[in-house]
Design a protein around this motif. Structure first.
Motif, PDB file in Angstrom:
ATOM      1  N   GLN A   1       0.826  -1.205   0.000  1.00  0.00           N
ATOM      2  CA  GLN A   1       0.000   0.000   0.000  1.00  0.00           C
ATOM      3  C   GLN A   1       0.861   1.256   0.000  1.00  0.00           C
ATOM      4  N   ASP A   2       1.977   1.235   0.724  1.00  0.00           N
ATOM      5  CA  ASP A   2       2.868   2.389   0.722  1.00  0.00           C
ATOM      6  C   ASP A   2       3.421   2.645  -0.670  1.00  0.00           C
ATOM      7  N   PHE A   3       3.785   1.580  -1.367  1.00  0.00           N
ATOM      8  CA  PHE A   3       4.286   1.751  -2.725  1.00  0.00           C
ATOM      9  C   PHE A   3       3.211   2.367  -3.617  1.00  0.00           C
ATOM     10  N   TYR A   4       1.978   1.943  -3.393  1.00  0.00           N
ATOM     11  CA  TYR A   4       0.883   2.412  -4.229  1.00  0.00           C
ATOM     12  C   TYR A   4       0.731   3.931  -4.156  1.00  0.00           C
ATOM     13  N   PHE A   5       1.083   4.504  -3.032  1.00  0.00           N
ATOM     14  CA  PHE A   5       0.888   5.939  -2.836  1.00  0.00           C
ATOM     15  C   PHE A   5       2.174   6.735  -3.012  1.00  0.00           C
ATOM     16  N   ALA A   6       3.289   6.079  -3.319  1.00  0.00           N
ATOM     17  CA  ALA A   6       4.575   6.772  -3.323  1.00  0.00           C
ATOM     18  C   ALA A   6       5.155   6.988  -4.704  1.00  0.00           C
TER      19      ALA A   6
ATOM     20  N   ILE B   1       2.404  15.138  11.663  1.00  0.00           N
ATOM     21  CA  ILE B   1       1.183  14.611  12.277  1.00  0.00           C
ATOM     22  C   ILE B   1       0.094  14.431  11.213  1.00  0.00           C
ATOM     23  N   SER B   2       0.010  15.367  10.275  1.00  0.00           N
ATOM     24  CA  SER B   2      -0.998  15.258   9.211  1.00  0.00           C
ATOM     25  C   SER B   2      -0.770  14.014   8.362  1.00  0.00           C
ATOM     26  N   THR B   3       0.479  13.762   7.982  1.00  0.00           N
ATOM     27  CA  THR B   3       0.762  12.562   7.189  1.00  0.00           C
ATOM     28  C   THR B   3       0.505  11.302   8.005  1.00  0.00           C
ATOM     29  N   TRP B   4       0.820  11.340   9.289  1.00  0.00           N
ATOM     30  CA  TRP B   4       0.587  10.185  10.154  1.00  0.00           C
ATOM     31  C   TRP B   4      -0.899   9.886  10.274  1.00  0.00           C
TER      32      TRP B   4
ATOM     33  N   TRP C   1      -6.192   6.340   6.983  1.00  0.00           N
ATOM     34  CA  TRP C   1      -7.314   6.696   6.099  1.00  0.00           C
ATOM     35  C   TRP C   1      -7.018   6.292   4.667  1.00  0.00           C
ATOM     36  N   ARG C   2      -5.782   6.551   4.232  1.00  0.00           N
ATOM     37  CA  ARG C   2      -5.387   6.278   2.855  1.00  0.00           C
ATOM     38  C   ARG C   2      -5.484   4.784   2.543  1.00  0.00           C
TER      39      ARG C   2
ATOM     40  N   PRO D   1      -7.621   5.924  -9.707  1.00  0.00           N
ATOM     41  CA  PRO D   1      -8.575   6.451  -8.723  1.00  0.00           C
ATOM     42  C   PRO D   1      -7.922   6.818  -7.399  1.00  0.00           C
ATOM     43  N   VAL D   2      -7.032   5.954  -6.907  1.00  0.00           N
ATOM     44  CA  VAL D   2      -6.327   6.241  -5.657  1.00  0.00           C
ATOM     45  C   VAL D   2      -5.520   7.521  -5.776  1.00  0.00           C
TER      46      VAL D   2
END
Length: 310
Positions: free
Chosen positions: A179-184, A223-226, A231-232, A281-282
């Motif tokens: 999932q981290d890869f998907y957003f990076a 804190i915002s990214t955490w 949620w992501r 979409p993500v």
């Protein structure tokens, strides 16, 4: 004195005003610029080292030939695959740096740019020399945004290249880390960095001091990214036993490494893989969300500026 000499002497005065202001901003905020350049260079070096260093080459040797006739399945990892495990760990850390550290560095830069000029009076001096407060703030946003966008774009492209290479050598496996890869490796990472910049600029107006602005901007952005991380990863459906996806992002949905009936950690290992069709979409939803929140922070900064100036 000849006419050509006079024109040469007058040339610097005829440099377009926008260019003069651009170079003034760059020269005034060199520390923030060099910190960002150093971050981009070091992160790029880490990705190169991961690919060409001992863990990358060792992981390729471990997975070489897997999945072919007479050789083990690629999801069956031998016990002595330390290089492969280290490769996965470092790849995940680089992904985390792009998602969590890059926006903090951007927030630090935004806070430093605004708070420093407000603290030492440079902003008020500029406002008395034919530079309106609104134009001053636009310049303080545009110049860092340009550097941040170019630098982040280069890092995202390099990380995507690293993932393509890893997939070609069967070094990626499904799991919640995917999932981290998907957003990076997409535009949402650039939007996240610009979000950090907006938070930093707004904090610079609120803190009214360089050091407080740096501390608060970095903390608020982190804190915002955490808070966004759970949620992501929860709003999008996942695939427990995915197949190899089609298209350029298919590696994000490789088969699970363990069967749920065979391994006590199967839930942790297999949850979280996403099909390739979800990639855009993500990316687009998160990009739009981050740009919206960042835009609100910028609007608040302009509102505070109007309250501060007559």
């Amino acid at each position: 004195m000849t006419a050509s000499t006079e024109r040469g002497a007058d040339a610097p005065d005829r440099i377009p005003g926008d260019h003069r202001h651009l170079w003034t901003v760059i020269r005034l905020h060199r520390p923030a610029m060099w910190v960002w350049i150093a971050f981009v260079v070091l992160t790029t070096a880490a990705m190169l080292w991961l690919r060409y260093g001992p863990y990358g080459t060792g992981a390729v040797e471990i997975q070489e030939g897997c999945g072919t006739a007479g050789v083990r399945d690629c999801s069956m990892i031998p016990n002595d695959a330390e290089a492969l495990f280290q490769f996965w760990n470092l790849l995940d850390q680089i992904s985390s740096v792009l998602r969590n550290i890059a926006p903090v560095v951007a927030a630090w830069a935004g806070g430093a740019v605004v708070a420093r000029e407000l603290e030492n009076g440079t902003a008020e001096l500029a406002w008395t020399q034919a530079v309106t407060p609104t134009r001053w703030l636009k310049e303080k946003l545009a110049v860092p945004a340009l550097f941040l966008t170019v630098g982040t774009g280069a890092l995202v492209l390099h990380f995507r290249t690293l993932l393509y290479w890893a997939d070609a050598h069967n070094l990626l496996g499904a799991g919640y880390d995917i999932q981290d890869f998907y957003f990076a490796f997409g535009p949402s990472t650039v939007a996240l960095v610009l979000f950090g910049l907006a938070i930093g600029v707004l904090t610079g107006f609120l803190a009214r001091g360089t050091l407080p602005a740096l501390a608060v901007a970095g903390a608020v952005t982190w804190i915002s990214t955490w808070l966004m991380n759970p949620w992501r990863t929860q709003i999008w459906p996942t695939v427990t036993h995915p197949r190899k996806g089609e298209g350029p992002f298919g590696y994000a949905a490789m088969p699970c490494q363990w069967k749920q009936a065979d391994h006590k950690y199967s839930v942790d290992a297999c949850l979280g893989a996403k099909p390739a069709s979800l990639y855009w979409p993500v990316q687009l939803v998160e990009t739009g969300f981050l740009l919206l929140i960042g835009g609100l922070a910028v609007a608040a900064a302009f509102w505070l500026l109007r309250r501060r100036t007559p």
